[in-house]
Design an enzyme around this catalytic site. Sequence first.
Site, PDB file in Angstrom:
ATOM      1  N   ASP A  64      18.173   3.601  23.582  1.00 47.79           N
ATOM      2  CA  ASP A  64      19.787   3.385  23.741  1.00 47.79           C
ATOM      3  C   ASP A  64      20.063   2.548  22.629  1.00 47.79           C
ATOM      4  O   ASP A  64      19.279   1.983  21.696  1.00 47.79           O
ATOM      5  CB  ASP A  64      19.881   2.824  24.981  1.00 47.79           C
ATOM      6  CG  ASP A  64      21.455   2.994  25.514  1.00 47.79           C
ATOM      7  OD1 ASP A  64      22.299   3.352  24.417  1.00 47.79           O
ATOM      8  OD2 ASP A  64      21.851   2.894  26.792  1.00 47.79           O
TER       9      ASP A  64
HETATM   10  C1  BGC Z   1      25.193   3.686  26.158  1.00 52.10           C
HETATM   11  C2  BGC Z   1      24.662   4.995  25.894  1.00 52.10           C
HETATM   12  C3  BGC Z   1      25.348   5.739  24.635  1.00 52.10           C
HETATM   13  C4  BGC Z   1      25.116   5.061  23.738  1.00 52.10           C
HETATM   14  C5  BGC Z   1      25.697   5.830  22.290  1.00 52.10           C
HETATM   15  C6  BGC Z   1      24.839   2.970  24.487  1.00 52.10           C
HETATM   16  O1  BGC Z   1      25.638   1.680  24.610  1.00 52.10           O
HETATM   17  O2  BGC Z   1      24.401   2.901  26.938  1.00 52.10           O
HETATM   18  O3  BGC Z   1      24.829   5.670  27.286  1.00 52.10           O
HETATM   19  O4  BGC Z   1      24.748   7.097  24.741  1.00 52.10           O
HETATM   20  O5  BGC Z   1      25.703   3.700  23.704  1.00 52.10           O
HETATM   21  O6  BGC Z   1      27.101   5.496  22.439  1.00 52.10           O
END
Ligand code: BGC
Length: 773
Positions: free
Chosen positions: A312
């Site tokens: 993530d």
């Molecule tokens: C979130 C993800 C997301 C990623 C990209 C993160 O902060 O937890 O679900 O896909 O950001 O935007």
Amino acid sequence: MMIEEKRQKTGENIISVVSILALILLSACGSPSSETVRADKWQSFSGDKRIEHRVDSVLKLMTLEEKVGQMTQFSANWSVTGPVMSDDFQSYLEKGLIGSIFNATSIDGIRRMQKIAVEETRLGIPILFGQDVIHGYKTIFPIPLGEACSWDLEMMRRTAEIAAIEAASDGINWTFAPMVDIGRDARWGRVMEGAGEDPYLGSKVAEARVIGFQGGRGAKSLNSLTTLLACGKHLAAYGAAESGRDYNPAELSEHTLRNVYLPPYKAAIDAGVGTMMASFNEINGVPATANHWLLTEILRNEWGFTGFVVSDYTGINELVPHGVAKDEKHAAELAVNAGVDMDMTGATYIKYLPKLVKEGKVSEKSIDNAVRSILEIKFLLGLFDDPYRYLDEERAKENTMTPEFMRTARKAVASSVVLLKNDNQILPISKESGKTVALIGPLMNDSINLNGEWAGLGDRNKSVPIFRGLTEKYKGSSVNLIYAEGSSITETTAGKIAEAVSAARRADIIIAAMGEDFNWSGEAAVRTDIRLPEPQHELLKALKGTGKPIVLITLSGRPLDLSWEDENMDALLQAWFPGTQGGYGIADVIAGDYNPSGRLVISFPRNIGQIPIYYNQKNTGRPVDLNNETVDYKSGYLDTSITPLYPFGYGLSYTTFGIDHAKIDKNVLKTKGDKITVTAHVRNTGSTDGETVVQLYTRQLVASVTRPVKELKGFQKIALKAGESKQVTFELTSDDLAFYGIDMQKKTEPGNMKLWVAQHAADNSNEIDFSIE
Ligand code: BGC
């Protein structure tokens, strides 16, 4: 000539020197032990030998640094969900050291970046472009939690498919969806993004959404110009965050992890999802991003996942504040050895993996395997054959917000709405009723909030306000509409309230649209008070004082505490955040052109103190008698019931349904390879055609480990004309009743069982005993 063959020629010399050097270095440092290797043997996602061969033909041209570049993703700096860790984005791009870019939201921008990657770098490997396409790209559908309340899997597949068509036509290849985390805690803002509290329903929805995005189960459909590579997230148990606080630890037994939280991720994998995202949280002391047990032993070895894993957003860097890595270099080592193939925005891999390989802390074999998986996906998407194939302005125009997409979105809104209360059948308000209706509240004439969070490139100004939906609906009819805002989401004045009350006095019925601001749910949007904000409550109390019947439409990204509203309103309609066609879909329900069929996928609490609250709870040794909730040394509360205000599976329609004659074809089921057939009659007992969701629940009364008091095992959404009845049939196999016992093996145990063919989780009618032997 194929691109990779061309590159092979130009890169030959460099490659042989690099690989020899790497070999020398590795043997000097000694190979890392087998425990640190991501996967000893690479398994391809497609199982296609021709593609494997093409992957290898590129891999062997690559320097270690270029390989690590493929494992690196940067955000193109548009909308980011965290700090951007590297300002060297452009220089990495120019050196061919980026595998993927996200948030590059325009065909032009994508073309520019792809051109640099493909035409101006040594190997010219195309970039994979990602984006959070969660519940629509430009046509925004109801938030996923709302859409799941339709229990209409085909519709969810279709809305994911439409999102993919729009996004892929705009040059996007990869979506970070579906989010399949189980959500049992309404405080946690990300419940809006999942399918609620149930592992069975969550698994079905995960499957439908993966198939929708990817265009089918197989790797082949990824090659279509209208599909997206999907990403199951967030592995694992991100929704089990303690206190509902985002990113907080998930402290839970392996028993609960396996029986409740893991099934939807597994379902996404079984549906062929190409990528998975490691979650931010720790699980029992080990952050998912550094969790070899989770990302390799379970994900790859046990479940057979063959796609690639992305961290993530800065999830690898966060291993330092988590306290398991002493610095970012150490974090990169832990993550790659745990099984994270791509670093999302953290720049740890690009900075440290080459050194770590040279020091022998990471094997080049594990790097190769990660890169193979990433390259394979690029081949499957057709990017090596034509890196610009997704970039076509004409196609983008044709495939954006088409009339058919709008119709699907409108239907999705209507079928996601859940009618929680409807005293005296105050709804629907027919066009012939001749009523004067006062339209009130901060969300009545609002378009900005309708899309909810994670709304892709949906234009918030284009979403249809409820006011507009109702005005168009009743235009030229005998219904007269008057409007007063009454309050904003967080503020009101005596004057505004007086204006609303005056409108209400002139009306026969009040419809109030109230709820949350859209960014009160989603990431890092946690609330400890989930009642309507006080100004809206004040307004409702004043409206109540007029004595006029009130229909309250609530818009929110989570279950709210609606106890006061349940007591004081005449009708309650939970409309979530409905998206682009919000006002039209809601107006269809209000006017009775659509008979509500939504059923809750998450329990609504009586108050915040009950959270986490979910239907599939355990009985305890001192269960509360629900017919007589005394708390004398029972597992209850002194000040409220243990039951939710509205249970899982619950929702009303403008008609009523009855289920009877529930039967099973035999009373004893074998633990292996057996099945029973459950039948029941479902009747539309009212005078309006409608749809209902027939739900099959079971309970195992005795087993080696305690089992939930109820578990959903099947459901069918069926349409019945007024007065019509139909037989529903469910097949329940031995495997459907399997669970993880003491030994953490999934199997079906003998024991006495109950089942219910029910209208919601608290409906105990149609109970049948049977046993497993
Ligand atoms: C979130 C993800 C997301 C990623 C990209 C993160 O902060 O937890 O679900 O896909 O950001 O935007």
